[in-house]
Structures are given as structure tokens and as C-alpha cells.
Design an enzyme around this catalytic site. Structure first.
Site, PDB file in Angstrom:
ATOM      1  N   GLN A 269       7.130   6.058   2.473  1.00 37.70           N
ATOM      2  CA  GLN A 269       6.039   6.690   2.182  1.00 37.70           C
ATOM      3  C   GLN A 269       6.439   7.957   1.678  1.00 37.70           C
ATOM      4  O   GLN A 269       5.578   8.443   0.808  1.00 37.70           O
ATOM      5  CB  GLN A 269       5.179   6.938   3.376  1.00 37.70           C
ATOM      6  CG  GLN A 269       4.639   5.221   3.969  1.00 37.70           C
ATOM      7  CD  GLN A 269       3.879   4.600   3.013  1.00 37.70           C
ATOM      8  OE1 GLN A 269       2.922   5.255   2.638  1.00 37.70           O
ATOM      9  NE2 GLN A 269       4.471   3.833   2.419  1.00 37.70           N
ATOM     10  N   ASP A 371       2.244  -3.053   1.140  1.00 36.09           N
ATOM     11  CA  ASP A 371       1.972  -2.303   0.012  1.00 36.09           C
ATOM     12  C   ASP A 371       1.608  -3.335  -1.306  1.00 36.09           C
ATOM     13  O   ASP A 371       0.931  -2.957  -2.251  1.00 36.09           O
ATOM     14  CB  ASP A 371       2.837  -1.465  -0.518  1.00 36.09           C
ATOM     15  CG  ASP A 371       2.838  -0.051   0.309  1.00 36.09           C
ATOM     16  OD1 ASP A 371       1.470   0.129   0.837  1.00 36.09           O
ATOM     17  OD2 ASP A 371       3.762   0.617   0.269  1.00 36.09           O
TER      18      ASP A 371
END
Length: 440
Positions: A269, A371
């Protein structure tokens, strides 16, 4: 927040029992996604220009900001055949990976589809709910050097599953460069047309329509601060998904997960953006030390190391807590976009999670899988908004209409109740309208 003269990562360390912990955590979490007055003024001017001048303004801004010398919108419009060709032209490995991800995302979202329903009361009155897709959805996809085919799939496939009649996509193409992967993903996701325009001007065009680019009913998809500000500006004229802040991950570890795994999960992230946030919580302080050492070793190996380092130093943290119960209290206070429960028995903790965008269960479930290809949507609430918001889904592209059909008997019974309440509000026409249906 911590000063350091070495190459080691000067990441914030917090303990829940230290004095001032609440204030330090609040400062760490503080974020306002759209607040720049200069950006707001610029966006307001762009929105007004596009609303009033249509294609002409859109072309002018595209020439100015994206350096594309287009004389008409035809030069910025890509149809189905171009998207299909992009998919066919991909290397086999990319084509297969994209198709596999699309299949999983579609299958997951098929299970979200709500059904219309109705029931009949004893006197014959019918009540219910009709679920209807919106007519046209607008998908914003970041462009330029960055290529986000996963964003295309996550935004467009739920719309397609929902039954949206037309899906319009915009993607900026600075210097005329557009990602073939992005166009291929659009083909797989059921997109009808792609317009190579971006920024606040693209959002305004989708909100108000131009001579070429059609007005949509809802705009979804990520973008920079100009895009986010424009989405806020046109909300009400059209629906929007959310005003998203930077990416976030919160990992809860029981101390038994490989420190290098956790380091890379946090990096996944942090490498997004200098404002991204990565936090690890554990009741094992020695484990936090090991993760810190792993981060020091592995951070220099990242291609986006400078971005990740700023993110981790400015907004990241390793937090020591007393026990598992206190860790879950922190989870619900932070309400993270991504939550990893990296523990032996994640199912036991799941009932305690009240606020999180997506929950990744167990040591082997890396957030990165969500993701791209796990199936659930990666468009998630950020900045604590998981307290009241949900992931993007099929339901975001549908609306619900109430169904009411009164029988003569039902109208008479309800009319008496409505009459009393309407006269209590001094709304005489309401009362008399109901009273006409009351049986004498």
C-alpha cells in the site's frame, strides 16, 4: 515523525498504554481528501466551461493538459472494435491473466444481484420493491504512464452485471499514449466506448454531456485531486461512488506470521502514494521489532522505494497493544480500507470487526490478491468512511422503486390513518385525497 540519519526506516512506533496515545493516533489518521481552494477554483472554472461549451471546451483542455492536438472528438473516441483489437493483441500470458481476473470478479458480483420482491396483504393490498439498473454509467480510469486494467474491471464489471445499458469510459492519454492493457480490460468488462479525455473536464463532460460524450447517471472510478474535486462538484447532477482518499492497510498479527511477508504487505500500500497509510498492530512487541528489521532490509529493493519511504515515515506506524481485544478495538476505531487478520484463527476475530472495507483472513491472504483477482471489489471506503460505507458493487448501479397497490378495502383502512395524520400536519388536500377512498 521520527528523525533518523541512517538508511533505516524511521517509522512511527506507538504503544496503546503510552501517555498521549489517543492524540498521536488521531493525528496520524487525520486526512482531508479535497480541501485545496486553488484546486476548487480551477475545477469550478473547468466544469462551467464544459457545461456551457461542450466539445469545444473538452478539446481545448485536452490540448492544454494532455498535449494531444485533436481537432474533433472523433480523434478521441475509441469504439468496440478498437477495444477488441487491444485484447487480441496482448501477449498470451497477459491476456489469460486478465481474462481469469475478469471471470472471478464477474462471478463474485453475480452473487450480489438483488431481486425485486412484493407481497400481498390479507385485504388484497400489494406492497413491494422493484430493482432497476441505471441507464448509463461513466467509468473514470487514470491514464498516462500508469496503467490500471484492474481498475477498469472493478468499476465496469459490476455495472455490466447490474444490467446497465451503456457503459462509457474516459481515460486520459497524455501525449496520445493509452495503455493497451486498459483498453483490453474495457473490452472484457462490457464497455461500449472509450474517450481519451481526463481530469476535471472529463468528469464535467460525463455529468452534463457534450455534443459527443453522453451524459451519464453515475460516475465511478479513482483519480487525482482534480478528479475527486470535480466529482464532489457535480454530485447531485449525477451520482458518484465516493470521494476516495489515499490507500490504506491495517494488519493485525499474532506474532507468528513471517515478518518479511508482513513487511511486503505494508509496502504494497505504501508504494501507491506518498499519502498512503500502512499500519501494523500486534500484542507481541518482539514481533514488531522483527517486522521493522525486515522492512529496513527489504525497502531498498523496491522500485518505488522513495514513494514508499515517505508514506511509511509520514503516515505509517507499528503499534503495540496489550492483547487481541485491544487490537480489535483499534480496528474499529481506524475503520481501515484493507484489513488483514494475520492470525491463526481469523474466523474467531471476524465477529469483532464492525468497520472495514475488505477483510483478508489468515496468513496466506495477501491484500494484493484482492487488488487484482480474488473477486471482491477493490474500490473501498477510505479515511474511516468504512464506518458508514461499503465496497463498490452491483447495488451501486441499481436503484429501488417502491410498489404500492391498494385494494378498495386497503385504501379505506389506510385512508382513515392517513387522514388523521395529514390533518395533524395541516395538510388538508392530503387528508381529503385519502378520505375520498374511504368506504362510507
Amino acid at each position: 515523525m521520527n528523525a533518523s540519519v541512517s538508511n533505516d526506516l524511521a517509522m512511527t512506533r506507538l504503544s496503546t498504554w503510552e501517555e498521549g496515545f489517543d492524540a498521536r493516533l488521531s493525528a496520524l489518521l487525520a486526512w482531508e481528501s479535497v480541501s485545496d481552494k486553488a484546486v476548487q477554483q480551477s475545477v469550478d472554472e473547468i466544469v462551467i466551461a464544459v457545461r456551457e461549451q461542450g466539445d469545444a471546451a473538452l478539446l481545448e483542455y485536452t490540448r492544454r493538459f494532455d498535449r494531444v492536438e485533436a481537432t474533433d472528438m472523433a480523434a478521441l473516441t475509441l469504439g468496440k472494435e478498437r477495444l477488441k483489437a487491444a485484447f487480441a493483441g496482448l501477449p498470451e500470458q497477459q491476456r489469460d491473466a486478465l481474462a481469469h481476473a475478469a471471470e472471478r470478479i464477474r462471478e463474485y458480483h453475480q452473487r450480489q444481484k438483488p431481486e425485486s420482491w412484493q407481497y400481498t396483504e390479507a385485504d388484497g393490498t400489494v406492497l413491494g420493491q422493484k430493482v432497476t439498473p441505471i441507464d448509463r454509467a461513466g467509468i473514470y480510469v487514470p491514464g498516462g504512464k500508469a496503467a490500471y486494467p484492474s481498475s477498469v474491471l472493478m468499476n465496469a464489471l459490476p455495472a455490466h452485471v447490474a444490467g446497465v445499458r451503456e457503459i462509457v469510459m474516459v481515460v486520459p492519454a497524455p501525449g496520445g499514449v493509452v495503455s493497451e492493457l486498459v483498453l483490453a480490460a474495457a473490452h472484457l468488462a462490457g464497455v461500449e466506448k472509450v474517450y481519451t479525455v481526463g481530469g476535471a473536464q472529463a468528469v464535467a463532460a460525463m455529468a452534463y454531456g457534450t455534443e459527443t460524450l453522453p451524459k451519464v447517471d453515475k460516475i465511478v472510478g479513482p483519480g487525482n485531486i482534480f478528479v475527486a474535486t470535480a466529482k464532489r462538484a457535480v454530485f447531485g447532477q449525477v451520482g458518484i461512488d465516493m470521494i476516495a482518499g489515499p490507500s490504506e492497510i491495517l494488519v493485525v498479527s499474532d506474532g507468528q506470521t513471517d515478518p518479511e511477508w508482513l513487511a511486503m504487505d505494508l509496502f504494497s500500500q505504501a508504494e501507491h502514494d506518498q499519502d498512503a497509510q500502512a499500519i501494523l498492530v500486534s500484542w507481541d512487541e518482539a514481533h514488531l521489532d522483527e517486522v521493522q528489521k525486515a522492512m529496513d532490509r527489504l525497502l531498498p529493493t523496491l522500485e518505488r522505494e522513495p514513494i514508499a519511504r515517505v508514506s511509511l515515515v509520514e503516515r505509517g506506524a507499528l503499534i503495540a497493544c496489550r492483547d487481541q481485544t485491544e487490537a480489535m478495538e483499534l480496528v474499529n476505531r481506524i475503520a481501515p480500507e484493507h484489513l488483514e487478520l494475520s492470525v491463526a484463527d481469523p474466523e474467531a476475530l471476524l465477529p469483532e470487526v464492525r468497520h472495514a472495507g475488505a477483510i483478508f483472513m489468515g496468513r496466506y491472504t495477501a491484500e494484493a490478491l484482492g487488488d487484482y483477482c480474488a473477486g471482491p471489489n477493490h474500490v473501498l471506503p477510505t479515511s474511516g468512511t468504512a464506518r458508514f460505507s461499503s465496497p463498490l458493487g452491483v447495488y451501486d448501479f441499481q436503484k429501488r422503486s417502491s410498489i404500492i397497490q391498494c385494494s378498495p378495502e386497503g385504501a379505506s383502512v389506510l385512508g382513515k390513518t392517513a387522514s388523521v395524520l395529514a390533518r395533524g400536519e395541516s395538510l388538508t388536500a392530503h387528508a381529503r385525497s385519502a378520505e375520498y377512498r374511504i368506504k362510507k
